[in-house]
Design a protein around this motif. Sequence first.
Motif, mmCIF file in Angstrom:
data_model
loop_
_atom_site.group_PDB
_atom_site.id
_atom_site.type_symbol
_atom_site.label_atom_id
_atom_site.label_comp_id
_atom_site.label_asym_id
_atom_site.label_seq_id
_atom_site.Cartn_x
_atom_site.Cartn_y
_atom_site.Cartn_z
ATOM 1 N N THR A 30 0.891 -1.261 -0.217
ATOM 2 C CA THR A 30 -0.141 -0.052 -0.165
ATOM 3 C C THR A 30 1.074 1.084 0.050
ATOM 4 O OG1 THR A 30 -0.216 0.131 2.301
ATOM 5 C CG2 THR A 30 -1.746 -1.248 1.239
ATOM 6 N N CYS A 31 0.344 2.382 -0.345
ATOM 7 C CA CYS A 31 0.979 3.384 -0.481
ATOM 8 C C CYS A 31 1.362 4.162 1.004
ATOM 9 C CB CYS A 31 0.082 4.744 -1.357
ATOM 10 S SG CYS A 31 0.960 6.231 -1.331
ATOM 11 N N CYS B 222 -0.796 7.547 1.117
ATOM 12 C CA CYS B 222 -2.273 7.739 1.316
ATOM 13 C C CYS B 222 -2.904 6.473 1.596
ATOM 14 C CB CYS B 222 -2.779 8.374 0.061
ATOM 15 S SG CYS B 222 -2.635 7.200 -1.335
ATOM 16 N N SER C 86 -3.580 3.805 -0.299
ATOM 17 C CA SER C 86 -4.132 3.270 -1.321
ATOM 18 C C SER C 86 -3.034 2.239 -1.878
ATOM 19 C CB SER C 86 -4.313 4.326 -2.884
ATOM 20 O OG SER C 86 -5.238 5.192 -2.374
ATOM 21 N N PRO C 87 -3.782 1.077 -2.859
ATOM 22 C CA PRO C 87 -2.913 -0.026 -3.144
ATOM 23 C C PRO C 87 -1.873 0.561 -4.204
ATOM 24 C CG PRO C 87 -5.367 -0.451 -3.442
ATOM 25 C CD PRO C 87 -5.273 0.992 -2.995
ATOM 26 N N CYS D 124 1.291 4.915 -6.896
ATOM 27 C CA CYS D 124 -0.018 4.877 -6.052
ATOM 28 C C CYS D 124 -1.136 4.659 -7.087
ATOM 29 C CB CYS D 124 -0.054 6.138 -5.201
ATOM 30 S SG CYS D 124 -1.415 6.177 -4.312
ATOM 31 N N SER D 125 -2.067 3.976 -6.619
ATOM 32 C CA SER D 125 -3.234 3.588 -7.637
ATOM 33 C C SER D 125 -4.186 4.964 -7.653
ATOM 34 C CB SER D 125 -4.137 2.528 -7.110
ATOM 35 O OG SER D 125 -4.566 2.710 -5.789
ATOM 36 N N SER D 126 -3.850 6.100 -6.663
ATOM 37 C CA SER D 126 -4.879 7.105 -6.695
ATOM 38 C C SER D 126 -4.202 8.396 -7.574
ATOM 39 C CB SER D 126 -5.348 7.624 -5.166
ATOM 40 O OG SER D 126 -3.711 8.092 -4.639
ATOM 41 N N CYS E 217 -2.342 11.382 -5.835
ATOM 42 C CA CYS E 217 -1.203 10.997 -4.916
ATOM 43 C C CYS E 217 0.031 10.523 -6.025
ATOM 44 C CB CYS E 217 -1.444 10.023 -3.803
ATOM 45 S SG CYS E 217 0.066 9.386 -3.011
#
Length: 166
Positions: free
Chosen positions: A133-134, A137, A139-140, A154-156, A160
């Motif tokens: 995970t990040c 933040c 996120s994955p 980061c998946s976001s 991010c």
Amino acid sequence: MDGIQFEHYLKELYLSRGYAAEVTSASGDYGADLLLKKDGTKIVVQAKRHAKDIGIKAVQEVMGAKSYYQAEEAWVVSNSYFTKAARELASKGQVLLVDRDELIDYILILNPGSTKPVPSKRIHSDSSSSNETCSKCGSPMVLRTGKRGEFLGCSSFPKCRNTKNL
């Protein structure tokens, strides 16, 4: 869609959200592309349709328009994102920034059956980091490929921009 079409699109979007909306003239607008009014509050809007992040110039323009049009609020609405400097100036100048993600959310209110487009990504599945995970933040992390090969991102993204080398 060009910039003027974007302004007219935003007019229709805000009309659907209960605002009185007017597009200003294409030139000599004193920094406001739209004039909105709702519940007695006058709002000036600088509309920016760009591929790159929006800088401080848009924030400066709408701050001038707020004074010129004697508005209570000033907004910059974009199909993109904002630079750090633009976000800082907007915070100091009490300017609301509406970025790509918020604009998509507004549009989805009009089309509740639609879903937010999610780019297809492959979640990193290496056994040592399958639950990565990040660190910024939460996120994955997803496997991405850049100029220098594969990395975790980061998946976001772009909210991010955290990355990790493999």
